[in-house]
Design an enzyme around this catalytic site. Structure first.
Site, mmCIF file in Angstrom:
data_model
loop_
_atom_site.group_PDB
_atom_site.id
_atom_site.type_symbol
_atom_site.label_atom_id
_atom_site.label_comp_id
_atom_site.label_asym_id
_atom_site.label_seq_id
_atom_site.Cartn_x
_atom_site.Cartn_y
_atom_site.Cartn_z
ATOM 1 N N CYS A 1 85.697 -0.715 26.551
ATOM 2 C CA CYS A 1 85.848 0.715 26.290
ATOM 3 C C CYS A 1 87.084 0.986 25.448
ATOM 4 O O CYS A 1 87.150 1.944 24.703
ATOM 5 C CB CYS A 1 85.942 1.486 27.597
ATOM 6 N N SER B 1 78.654 -0.613 40.245
ATOM 7 C CA SER B 1 77.807 -0.580 39.064
ATOM 8 C C SER B 1 76.919 -1.820 39.057
ATOM 9 O O SER B 1 77.366 -2.909 39.394
ATOM 10 C CB SER B 1 78.679 -0.542 37.805
HETATM 11 C C1 LIG Z 1 82.477 -1.417 33.903
HETATM 12 C C2 LIG Z 1 83.442 -0.714 34.790
HETATM 13 C C3 LIG Z 1 83.300 0.645 35.100
HETATM 14 C C4 LIG Z 1 82.210 1.494 34.467
HETATM 15 O O1 LIG Z 1 80.946 1.219 34.960
HETATM 16 P P1 LIG Z 1 79.660 1.669 34.079
HETATM 17 O O2 LIG Z 1 78.518 1.384 34.994
HETATM 18 O O3 LIG Z 1 79.669 0.815 32.859
HETATM 19 O O4 LIG Z 1 79.808 3.109 33.805
HETATM 20 C C5 LIG Z 1 84.193 1.223 35.950
HETATM 21 N N1 LIG Z 1 85.197 0.511 36.495
HETATM 22 C C6 LIG Z 1 85.379 -0.797 36.240
HETATM 23 C C7 LIG Z 1 86.496 -1.519 36.887
HETATM 24 C C8 LIG Z 1 84.516 -1.447 35.364
HETATM 25 O O5 LIG Z 1 84.708 -2.733 35.093
#
Ligand SMILES: *Cc1c(COP(=O)(O)O)cnc(C)c1O
Length: 379
Positions: free
Chosen positions: A321, A198
């Site tokens: 989240c 990401s």
């Molecule tokens: C932030 C995060 C995600 C989600 O990524 P997004 O781009 O925000 O959807 C998935 N896995 C981990 C470990 C994260 O820290």
């Protein structure tokens, strides 16, 4: 008022260079990358360059990088895509208890469809044991998904060993590498078939990520339409965001990680020395350079978070989240912390913008805040 941002595991500020690189793709390079004309080809060049940069970073080929709307979509595509393609071979998936919700909730959805899922336990530091993975594998196992590093307590998993176990049984291995990416060594040559990334956790834009899919891996797309992203993810590409993602990876400075780790250690030491009845959660050694997670016994984490916020300090309880649910973090529970202690926990995640003075400020404010809240604590 002084502002100290210690929530870089939730998201990072965008690097000005990233924003600068994106701007032309909102303006003059607005073409559709699928178009044959010069406008389209200019946009396509931007995407191709970003794809190459990201591929090189993880020692993959550019055609193994599929852009998605973020880490969440990459995780959904990996798990559902493999599950639905491999259904005839078996119905068993293995993951861990401390995954991000985008993996856990995808696994739960697959359970409703009839797949069986094993959620591997972790030890007190949050580590998955490769021997436990070996034991959990059955003839029906089609996919193993274990994160490369944890977003709440910073545990770095033995990814190379876990991938080796999966490979020795010819089972697909996926890893959520969102937090690990750029921060610790990571190489798809370790026997990794799929990996999620990401941009916004590494100073890139939000709403863009990628899934590495090893050549030859069959995967059912989640959405169909045009021929974009090697037919694995249809839809006109988010060109400025992809360009920004590439830039963020290109300019990521690993030298800054040493400074970040030093500040983190200063924070940990200060908190433990200045505040009684504090527990550091997560591993001592195998920890990401930027994450510290504490339990302040007898203090409600949410109240402490708000108290710090009123003093300009931003951090988080559990993951962003999970925060609104007020459910104690599944990660802290998985490492053996009781619900009540989990409720007293706070994650502080540092970034390259943090300074020595930031940490001094936190160490000045935090002990008093904890003291005040303990006075009125019902526990
Ligand atoms: C932030 C995060 C995600 C989600 O990524 P997004 O781009 O925000 O959807 C998935 N896995 C981990 C470990 C994260 O820290």
């Amino acid at each position: 008022m002084k502002k100290v941002y210690l929530d870089n595991a939730a998201t990072t500020p965008q690097d000005p260079e990233v924003v600068e690189a994106m701007l032309p793709y909102f303006k003059e390079h607005f073409g559709n990358p699928s178009s044959i004309h010069a406008f389209g080809q200019k946009a396509k060049e931007g995407i191709d360059k970003a794809r190459k940069i990201i591929a090189k970073k993880i020692k993959a080929n550019p055609d193994e990088i599929i852009f998605t709307s973020g880490g969440t979509e990459a995780n959904n595509l990996a798990l559902k895509g493999i599950a639905h393609t491999q259904k005839a071979k078996g119905n068993h998936i293995i993951t861990s208890q401390i995954e991000h919700h985008s993996v856990l909730n995808t696994a739960r959805q697959l359970e409703k469809e009839g797949f069986k899922v094993t959620y591997l336990k972790v030890d007190k530091e949050g580590l998955v044991d490769p021997k436990e993975l070996e034991k959990a594998i059955t003839k029906e196992t089609i996919l193993v998904s274990v994160m490369a590093a944890n977003n709440e307590i910073g545990t770095i998993e033995p990814t190379r060993e876990l991938a080796k176990v999966a490979r020795s049984h010819k089972i697909y291995f996926h890893t959520d590498a969102v937090q690990a990416f750029c921060k610790i060594p990571f190489d798809v040559g370790w026997g990794i078939d799929l990996a999620s990334f990401s941009a916004h956790k590494i100073h890139g834009p939000k709403g863009i990520g990628a899934l590495y899919i090893k050549r030859g891996t069959k995967i059912q797309p989640r959405q169909v339409g045009g021929h974009q992203e090697f037919e694995k993810r249809a839809g006109t590409e988010n060109v400025p965001a992809i360009v920004g993602f590439g830039k963020a990876v290109e300019i990521y400075n690993v030298d800054e990680l040493r400074k970040i780790a030093e500040l983190r250690d200063k924070l940990i030491e200060g908190v433990i020395n200045k505040i009684p009845k504090v527990k550091l959660n997560g591993p001592k050694e195998k920890r990401l350079p930027n994450i510290a997670n504490f339990s302040f016994l007898g203090v409600e984490g949410e109240a402490l978070l708000m108290e710090l916020d009123s003093k300009g300090i931003a951090c988080s309880t559990g993951s962003a989240c999970a925060a609104p649910t007020l459910e104690p973090s599944h990660v802290l529970q998985a490492i053996g912390i009781t619900a009540i202690v989990a409720h007293s926990s706070l994650r502080m995640s540092l970034g390259k913008e943090n300074s020595e003075e930031d940490i001094d400020y936190v160490l000045e404010i935090l002990p008093q805040a904890v003291k005040n809240l303990r006075k009125i604590s019902p526990f």
